[in-house]
Scaffold this motif. Structure first.
Motif, PDB file in Angstrom:
ATOM      1  N   GLN A   1       0.794  -1.204   0.062  1.00  0.00           N
ATOM      2  CA  GLN A   1      -0.075  -0.176   0.056  1.00  0.00           C
ATOM      3  C   GLN A   1       0.964   1.303   0.099  1.00  0.00           C
ATOM      4  N   ASN A   2       1.975   1.315   0.865  1.00  0.00           N
ATOM      5  CA  ASN A   2       3.030   2.342   0.870  1.00  0.00           C
ATOM      6  C   ASN A   2       3.442   2.618  -0.633  1.00  0.00           C
ATOM      7  N   MET A   3       4.005   1.425  -1.249  1.00  0.00           N
ATOM      8  CA  MET A   3       4.454   1.369  -2.569  1.00  0.00           C
ATOM      9  C   MET A   3       3.444   2.125  -3.426  1.00  0.00           C
ATOM     10  N   ARG A   4       2.186   1.490  -3.474  1.00  0.00           N
ATOM     11  CA  ARG A   4       1.343   2.292  -4.412  1.00  0.00           C
ATOM     12  C   ARG A   4       0.991   3.895  -4.247  1.00  0.00           C
ATOM     13  N   GLU A   5       1.155   4.225  -3.188  1.00  0.00           N
ATOM     14  CA  GLU A   5       0.942   5.683  -2.889  1.00  0.00           C
ATOM     15  C   GLU A   5       2.217   6.365  -3.312  1.00  0.00           C
TER      16      GLU A   5
ATOM     17  N   ILE B   1       4.041   5.381  -5.644  1.00  0.00           N
ATOM     18  CA  ILE B   1       4.129   5.575  -7.123  1.00  0.00           C
ATOM     19  C   ILE B   1       3.286   6.456  -7.667  1.00  0.00           C
ATOM     20  N   ASP B   2       1.906   6.582  -7.026  1.00  0.00           N
ATOM     21  CA  ASP B   2       1.000   7.615  -7.503  1.00  0.00           C
ATOM     22  C   ASP B   2       1.424   8.896  -7.304  1.00  0.00           C
ATOM     23  N   ASP B   3       2.186   9.433  -6.319  1.00  0.00           N
ATOM     24  CA  ASP B   3       2.534  10.513  -5.890  1.00  0.00           C
ATOM     25  C   ASP B   3       4.010  10.916  -6.802  1.00  0.00           C
ATOM     26  N   ALA B   4       4.734   9.992  -7.119  1.00  0.00           N
ATOM     27  CA  ALA B   4       5.732  10.275  -7.830  1.00  0.00           C
ATOM     28  C   ALA B   4       5.461  10.272  -9.507  1.00  0.00           C
ATOM     29  N   GLY B   5       4.422   9.731  -9.566  1.00  0.00           N
ATOM     30  CA  GLY B   5       3.698   9.869 -11.035  1.00  0.00           C
ATOM     31  C   GLY B   5       3.292  11.260 -11.267  1.00  0.00           C
ATOM     32  N   GLN B   6       2.591  11.672 -10.156  1.00  0.00           N
ATOM     33  CA  GLN B   6       2.006  13.290 -10.037  1.00  0.00           C
ATOM     34  C   GLN B   6       3.164  14.197 -10.313  1.00  0.00           C
ATOM     35  N   LEU B   7       4.255  13.904  -9.727  1.00  0.00           N
ATOM     36  CA  LEU B   7       5.196  14.769  -9.820  1.00  0.00           C
ATOM     37  C   LEU B   7       5.941  14.742 -11.141  1.00  0.00           C
TER      38      LEU B   7
ATOM     39  N   LYS C   1       7.428  10.748   2.764  1.00  0.00           N
ATOM     40  CA  LYS C   1       6.633   9.295   2.571  1.00  0.00           C
ATOM     41  C   LYS C   1       7.694   8.469   2.352  1.00  0.00           C
ATOM     42  N   GLU C   2       8.718   8.491   1.428  1.00  0.00           N
ATOM     43  CA  GLU C   2       9.699   7.511   1.128  1.00  0.00           C
ATOM     44  C   GLU C   2      10.563   7.194   2.322  1.00  0.00           C
ATOM     45  N   GLN C   3      11.012   7.944   3.232  1.00  0.00           N
ATOM     46  CA  GLN C   3      11.693   7.825   4.292  1.00  0.00           C
ATOM     47  C   GLN C   3      10.928   6.957   5.361  1.00  0.00           C
ATOM     48  N   ALA C   4       9.615   7.029   5.588  1.00  0.00           N
ATOM     49  CA  ALA C   4       8.899   6.297   6.456  1.00  0.00           C
ATOM     50  C   ALA C   4       8.615   4.963   5.890  1.00  0.00           C
ATOM     51  N   PHE C   5       8.526   4.874   4.745  1.00  0.00           N
ATOM     52  CA  PHE C   5       8.489   3.602   3.900  1.00  0.00           C
ATOM     53  C   PHE C   5       9.754   2.909   4.062  1.00  0.00           C
ATOM     54  N   ARG C   6      10.752   3.644   3.691  1.00  0.00           N
ATOM     55  CA  ARG C   6      12.054   2.812   3.751  1.00  0.00           C
ATOM     56  C   ARG C   6      12.440   2.481   5.022  1.00  0.00           C
ATOM     57  N   LEU C   7      12.157   3.104   5.979  1.00  0.00           N
ATOM     58  CA  LEU C   7      12.300   2.238   7.553  1.00  0.00           C
ATOM     59  C   LEU C   7      11.703   1.242   7.795  1.00  0.00           C
ATOM     60  N   LYS C   8      10.225   1.116   7.423  1.00  0.00           N
ATOM     61  CA  LYS C   8       9.549  -0.314   7.493  1.00  0.00           C
ATOM     62  C   LYS C   8      10.311  -1.391   6.733  1.00  0.00           C
ATOM     63  N   LEU C   9      10.617  -0.834   5.478  1.00  0.00           N
ATOM     64  CA  LEU C   9      11.100  -1.693   4.419  1.00  0.00           C
ATOM     65  C   LEU C   9      12.447  -2.545   4.903  1.00  0.00           C
ATOM     66  N   GLU C  10      13.197  -1.376   5.435  1.00  0.00           N
ATOM     67  CA  GLU C  10      14.575  -2.137   5.939  1.00  0.00           C
ATOM     68  C   GLU C  10      14.277  -3.022   6.943  1.00  0.00           C
TER      69      GLU C  10
ATOM     70  N   ILE D   1      11.444   9.006 -10.935  1.00  0.00           N
ATOM     71  CA  ILE D   1      11.479   8.097 -11.904  1.00  0.00           C
ATOM     72  C   ILE D   1      12.078   6.886 -10.965  1.00  0.00           C
ATOM     73  N   HIS D   2      13.259   6.980 -10.484  1.00  0.00           N
ATOM     74  CA  HIS D   2      14.144   6.267  -9.577  1.00  0.00           C
ATOM     75  C   HIS D   2      13.094   5.601  -8.325  1.00  0.00           C
ATOM     76  N   LEU D   3      12.440   6.372  -7.816  1.00  0.00           N
ATOM     77  CA  LEU D   3      11.211   5.805  -6.589  1.00  0.00           C
ATOM     78  C   LEU D   3      10.499   5.129  -7.359  1.00  0.00           C
ATOM     79  N   MET D   4       9.772   5.271  -8.620  1.00  0.00           N
ATOM     80  CA  MET D   4       8.871   4.519  -9.216  1.00  0.00           C
ATOM     81  C   MET D   4       9.411   3.118  -9.660  1.00  0.00           C
ATOM     82  N   ASP D   5      10.651   3.269 -10.117  1.00  0.00           N
ATOM     83  CA  ASP D   5      11.307   1.842 -10.350  1.00  0.00           C
ATOM     84  C   ASP D   5      11.573   0.979  -9.234  1.00  0.00           C
ATOM     85  N   ALA D   6      12.199   1.654  -7.876  1.00  0.00           N
ATOM     86  CA  ALA D   6      12.204   0.776  -6.675  1.00  0.00           C
ATOM     87  C   ALA D   6      11.010   0.170  -6.537  1.00  0.00           C
TER      88      ALA D   6
END
Length: 178
Positions: free
Chosen positions: A36-40, A42-48, A70-79, A137-142
């Motif tokens: 769910q975090n990744m979908r958000e 991707i959506d936000d990065a796509g808008q940018l 958002k990426e930092q919060a996600f990255r912490l959970k992902l790590e 682009i890099h965030l969406m690819d990740a």
């Protein structure tokens, strides 16, 4: 490359079990909130990325800062999730199947690739005016790599682990996750 014996074992053991041991179930349960975090993201990065706002407009900075937070919060959970897999499940499967066990090697490479892309996103954010769209682009690819990675874990690696690990190994894995 793994041997034919490993390939045979892997294909037989990949049948989805009726239930998972607590350690593997925990890893599986962590996937959906991360998805769910990744979908958000991707959506936000796509808008940018699709935004026609000039690069020097303060709105770009606001959007990029919000995306970075958002990426930092996600990255912490992902790590935290990745560490459980890398130090627990992946290590245990490599001990059982050998260090050249291809399914785990592929999973480890995907973890590294996604982490590199997230790091590149973060580097581009440090000079946002020139690189906002590259960062997006890099965030969406990740996120795309990780979404596919989760599917592989759920359809191949987790069933294989559930069907291959001994009850003692599953208990040891559970103790590692605590």
């Amino acid at each position: 490359m793994f041997s034919e014996t490993q390939a045979f074992s892997c294909s037989q053991a990949a049948a989805r079990p009726a239930s998972y041991c607590p350690a593997i179930q925990q890893l599986l349960d962590e996937h959906e909130p991360l998805r769910q975090n990744m979908r958000e993201l991707i959506d936000d990065a796509g808008q940018l990325f699709r935004n026609d706002i000039p690069v020097h407009d303060p709105e770009i900075l606001r959007m990029l800062l919000a995306l970075f937070m958002k990426e930092q919060a996600f990255r912490l959970k992902l790590e935290l999730h990745s560490e459980k897999e890398e130090k627990g499940l992946f290590t245990m499967l490599k001990q059982k199947m050998g260090s050249d066990f291809r399914p785990v090697n592929v999973m480890e490479l995907e973890h590294e690739e996604a982490k590199k892309l997230l790091s590149t996103f973060e580097q581009f954010v440090s000079s946002p005016l020139e690189n906002a769209k590259k960062a997006a682009i890099h965030l969406m690819d990740a996120c795309q790599i990780l979404l596919l990675h989760f599917t592989k874990e759920e359809t191949v690696l987790f069933p294989f682990a559930e069907n291959s690990l001994t009850p003692e190994q599953k208990q040891q894995l559970f103790c590692m996750h605590r």
